[in-house]
Scaffold this motif. Structure first.
Motif, PDB file in Angstrom:
ATOM      1  N   ASN A 290       0.827  -1.213   0.000  1.00  0.00           N
ATOM      2  CA  ASN A 290       0.000   0.000   0.000  1.00  0.00           C
ATOM      3  C   ASN A 290       0.862   1.265   0.000  1.00  0.00           C
ATOM      4  O   ASN A 290       0.545   2.246  -0.680  1.00  0.00           O
ATOM      5  N   SER A 291       1.939   1.251   0.758  1.00  0.00           N
ATOM      6  CA  SER A 291       2.835   2.405   0.790  1.00  0.00           C
ATOM      7  C   SER A 291       3.490   2.622  -0.573  1.00  0.00           C
ATOM      8  O   SER A 291       3.586   3.747  -1.056  1.00  0.00           O
TER       9      SER A 291
ATOM     10  N   ASN B 113       2.338   1.685  -3.532  1.00  0.00           N
ATOM     11  CA  ASN B 113       1.321   2.162  -4.471  1.00  0.00           C
ATOM     12  C   ASN B 113       0.934   3.613  -4.206  1.00  0.00           C
ATOM     13  O   ASN B 113       0.714   4.383  -5.137  1.00  0.00           O
ATOM     14  N   SER B 114       0.866   3.974  -2.931  1.00  0.00           N
ATOM     15  CA  SER B 114       0.539   5.358  -2.583  1.00  0.00           C
ATOM     16  C   SER B 114       1.620   6.315  -3.081  1.00  0.00           C
ATOM     17  O   SER B 114       1.329   7.347  -3.681  1.00  0.00           O
ATOM     18  N   LYS B 115       2.865   5.974  -2.845  1.00  0.00           N
ATOM     19  CA  LYS B 115       3.966   6.841  -3.277  1.00  0.00           C
ATOM     20  C   LYS B 115       4.086   6.869  -4.798  1.00  0.00           C
ATOM     21  O   LYS B 115       4.409   7.900  -5.380  1.00  0.00           O
TER      22      LYS B 115
ATOM     23  N   GLN C  55       1.800   9.428  -6.270  1.00  0.00           N
ATOM     24  CA  GLN C  55       2.075  10.839  -5.995  1.00  0.00           C
ATOM     25  C   GLN C  55       2.888  11.425  -7.145  1.00  0.00           C
ATOM     26  O   GLN C  55       3.973  10.946  -7.453  1.00  0.00           O
TER      27      GLN C  55
ATOM     28  N   ARG D 227       2.594  -0.240 -10.130  1.00  0.00           N
ATOM     29  CA  ARG D 227       1.880  -0.602  -8.903  1.00  0.00           C
ATOM     30  C   ARG D 227       2.231  -2.035  -8.541  1.00  0.00           C
ATOM     31  O   ARG D 227       2.532  -2.836  -9.402  1.00  0.00           O
TER      32      ARG D 227
END
Length: 148
Positions: A114-115, A117-119, A122, A136
């Protein structure tokens, strides 16, 4: 009638004086920091961009961070697999510990994916993800692949 004119003249001077003070105040505000206050949002965005995107340290850290997060997901998967193999021949007490460890490692893997994919999503970080790393990571995949 003369007093009325004199009163009107004094009223006009009073209004002109108030307007003059207001203009002087506005000029003073701009001269002594008001302009900085008004333009702060624009300057802040530029400063932030310069301190992050243009920073070599930020670029290097972000580049390495993607590898670290992908590797953390892979490490968790490898450890989970080893524990599952051990579980087949373990005692009941050991199986309880293994199950707890697998649950913790599964959570760690989910957090890493999750981290990542989140980064990756951005905009200011995505440019610094290595071209060989996936855009991803798939949370449902059995194995994480850190290269395309």
């Amino acid at each position: 009638m003369g007093q009325l004119r004199e009163g009107a003249r004094l009223g006009a001077y009073a209004v002109a004086g108030i307007v003059g003070l207001a203009v002087l105040y506005v000029v003073g505000v701009f001269a002594f920091g008001g302009a900085a206050w008004i333009t702060a949002p624009f300057r802040g965005e530029a400063d932030q961009r310069e301190n992050t995107v243009a920073s070599g340290e930020f670029r290097q850290t972000t580049y390495e961070e993607f590898f670290d997060l992908c590797a953390a997901a892979q490490n968790a998967e490898g450890t989970i697999e080893a524990l599952q193999e051990e579980r087949d021949t373990a005692s009941e007490t050991r199986r309880t510990h293994i199950d707890q460890s697998i649950t913790a490692l599964t959570t760690t893997r989910i957090e890493s994916v999750n981290s990542y994919n989140s980064k990756a999503a951005q905009e200011h970080r995505a440019a610094f993800r290595d071209k060989d790393l996936p855009y991803r990571l798939d949370l449902d995949a059995e194995r994480t692949t850190c290269t395309d």
